[in-house]
Design a protein around this motif. Sequence first.
Motif, PDB file in Angstrom:
ATOM      1  N   SER A 112       0.813  -1.233   0.000  1.00 36.69           N
ATOM      2  CA  SER A 112       0.000   0.000   0.000  1.00 36.69           C
ATOM      3  C   SER A 112       0.843   1.279   0.000  1.00 36.69           C
ATOM      4  CB  SER A 112      -0.944   0.011   1.218  1.00 36.69           C
ATOM      5  OG  SER A 112      -1.791  -1.104   1.189  1.00 36.69           O
ATOM      6  N   ASP A 113       2.078   1.173  -0.497  1.00 34.13           N
ATOM      7  CA  ASP A 113       2.946   2.355  -0.526  1.00 34.13           C
ATOM      8  C   ASP A 113       3.120   2.779  -1.981  1.00 34.13           C
ATOM      9  OD1 ASP A 113       4.736   4.362  -0.156  1.00 34.13           O
ATOM     10  OD2 ASP A 113       6.264   3.169   0.862  1.00 34.13           O
ATOM     11  N   LEU A 114       2.131   3.511  -2.478  1.00 31.68           N
ATOM     12  CA  LEU A 114       2.179   3.918  -3.878  1.00 31.68           C
ATOM     13  C   LEU A 114       3.286   4.933  -4.130  1.00 31.68           C
ATOM     14  CD1 LEU A 114      -1.636   4.194  -4.726  1.00 31.68           C
ATOM     15  CD2 LEU A 114      -0.062   2.287  -5.094  1.00 31.68           C
ATOM     16  N   LYS A 115       3.671   5.682  -3.081  1.00 27.03           N
ATOM     17  CA  LYS A 115       4.780   6.612  -3.250  1.00 27.03           C
ATOM     18  C   LYS A 115       6.079   5.862  -3.548  1.00 27.03           C
ATOM     19  CE  LYS A 115       2.978  10.392  -0.368  1.00 27.03           C
ATOM     20  NZ  LYS A 115       3.216  11.234   0.830  1.00 27.03           N
ATOM     21  N   GLN A 116       6.255   4.699  -2.881  1.00 28.87           N
ATOM     22  CA  GLN A 116       7.461   3.921  -3.149  1.00 28.87           C
ATOM     23  C   GLN A 116       7.464   3.394  -4.576  1.00 28.87           C
ATOM     24  OE1 GLN A 116       7.942   0.066  -1.293  1.00 28.87           O
ATOM     25  NE2 GLN A 116      10.143   0.322  -1.129  1.00 28.87           N
ATOM     26  N   GLY A 118       6.157   4.870  -7.145  1.00 30.44           N
ATOM     27  CA  GLY A 118       6.556   6.013  -7.969  1.00 30.44           C
ATOM     28  C   GLY A 118       8.041   6.279  -7.886  1.00 30.44           C
ATOM     29  N   ARG A 119       8.611   6.204  -6.662  1.00 32.90           N
ATOM     30  CA  ARG A 119      10.056   6.416  -6.486  1.00 32.90           C
ATOM     31  C   ARG A 119      10.856   5.362  -7.245  1.00 32.90           C
ATOM     32  NH1 ARG A 119       9.029   6.728  -1.014  1.00 32.90           N
ATOM     33  NH2 ARG A 119      10.200   4.780  -0.711  1.00 32.90           N
ATOM     34  N   TRP A 122      10.816   6.090 -11.155  1.00 30.12           N
ATOM     35  CA  TRP A 122      11.720   7.085 -11.743  1.00 30.12           C
ATOM     36  C   TRP A 122      13.189   6.743 -11.490  1.00 30.12           C
ATOM     37  CZ3 TRP A 122      15.343   9.872  -9.154  1.00 30.12           C
ATOM     38  CH2 TRP A 122      15.174  10.120  -7.791  1.00 30.12           C
ATOM     39  N   ILE A 203      -2.104  -1.017  -8.565  1.00 28.69           N
ATOM     40  CA  ILE A 203      -2.464   0.309  -8.054  1.00 28.69           C
ATOM     41  C   ILE A 203      -3.960   0.383  -7.766  1.00 28.69           C
ATOM     42  CG2 ILE A 203      -2.626   2.763  -8.668  1.00 28.69           C
ATOM     43  CD1 ILE A 203      -0.013   2.388 -10.270  1.00 28.69           C
ATOM     44  N   GLU A 443      16.925   2.560  -2.219  1.00 28.22           N
ATOM     45  CA  GLU A 443      15.731   2.659  -1.379  1.00 28.22           C
ATOM     46  C   GLU A 443      16.039   2.394   0.090  1.00 28.22           C
ATOM     47  OE1 GLU A 443      12.001   3.002  -2.146  1.00 28.22           O
ATOM     48  OE2 GLU A 443      13.171   4.291  -3.448  1.00 28.22           O
TER      49      GLU A 443
END
Length: 466
Positions: A112-116, A118-119, A122, A203, A443
């Motif tokens: 549930s870590d959508l920010k990760q 995205g990181r 990129w 997602i 990470e």
Amino acid sequence: MKSKITIINIVLVTIAAIASVLSAYGLLPLSDSVLIGLRWLALASLIVYAILKKNLTTSILISMLVGTEIGYDFPKMGTELHFLRQIFLQMIKTVIAPLLFATLVTGIAGHSDLKQVGRMGWKSLLYFEVVTTFALVIGLVFANWFKPGVGIVPPESLNATLPKVNQQTWQEIVLHSFPENVAKSIYHGEVLQIVVFSVLFGISLALLPSAKKEKFVHGVELLAEVMFKFTKIIMYFAPIGVGAAIAETVGHMGIDVLKNLALLLATLYCALIVFILIVFVPVAMIARIPVIKFAKAIFEPVSIAFATTSSESALPKAMEKMEKFGVPRQIVSFVMPTGYSFNLDGSTLYLALATVFVAQATGTEMSIGQQFTMVLLLMLTSKGVAGIPRATLVILLGAIANFGMPEWPVLLIMGIDELMDMARTSVNVTGNCLATAVIARWEGELDDEKMHNSDKVVEEPAATEV
């Protein structure tokens, strides 16, 4: 027992090697039947050793030797063993889609870590772009330095058939990355389309309320575990499939195939070795990844890729090995499948070398700027072909047609493309394995304790394998 067999192996292999060398130079005249008997006696001893050791890496190495000998002594039989290689590849392909789907969805929705996500996205693309640019530059440098295509006289007749090429615009290439029917994507083995679908699905699942999401995520996690067990069963057949692939290559092309277009082949291998030494090794050191332990961890998937000339055949084993190496599953399951479409280091270097080779062979004058423009086009059009042996020939022909160059040098390349494909595919797999470890370090999630004990972890299950 094993130590005695090891000594016997060394003695028999040494006798067979010395006898073959002395006979080749006329110093010890022996009949072909005697030489074949000595070589097969040594191989029989190695096979017994592999059976007793019960280790997949050892079995694959020895199967490659056996396959080489079959192709050399019995070329017709070697070429007829292609069906065993095909069985192995087809079994692996049945695993790819469900394994990618399960691991990607679990990695995205399970945490549930959508920010990760995205990181990682990129960071992965940035890393892929930098490394493939180095591959591009090294390929061009070696092509212009060795000049393998200069002085080639076009043959009067070439009895080979070129692959069919369909011209694509850049819009069509981008459009091809998105699936219209996931079942169709699975059927055609479109890795990039499967990845896109799985990421969007993961997602979407992550956005559901926890009560609804957890049930599905648990089921997908179970599917991932099942597919890894499925892969382990398939890998028991790997030595046979790999041996058959080598036997087919040697039987079809002959052991002396290295004499054909030797300079082009040597140029590629030299360029790939230099690329590994000046790019992969420093990257691993900067990321504090022990090079020797990393090499041991990826040896099995790389050897499978080398023999089968398909990165896809090594994907399940590579994912398993990198997870054991200390890279979290959510990073392995995201970075490695993405790398199979965007991080083809070996293929990028090869395409740079091959395009300049064609230009040199046809007498086409190309400035450095024009060379970069052509290879950048090739980098764009080559996405998503990792699972198809020798698909780069099709990509190469498309670019040559765009620049209006004659196609006959590609027919020459086809003569040794199988040997070139072995090297570039191995580098593709190595680069994607390294990428997972680098992104995990970036990470801050690389398990150093697990990584430094990885050689012990790899050896422990070997004793129980059958």
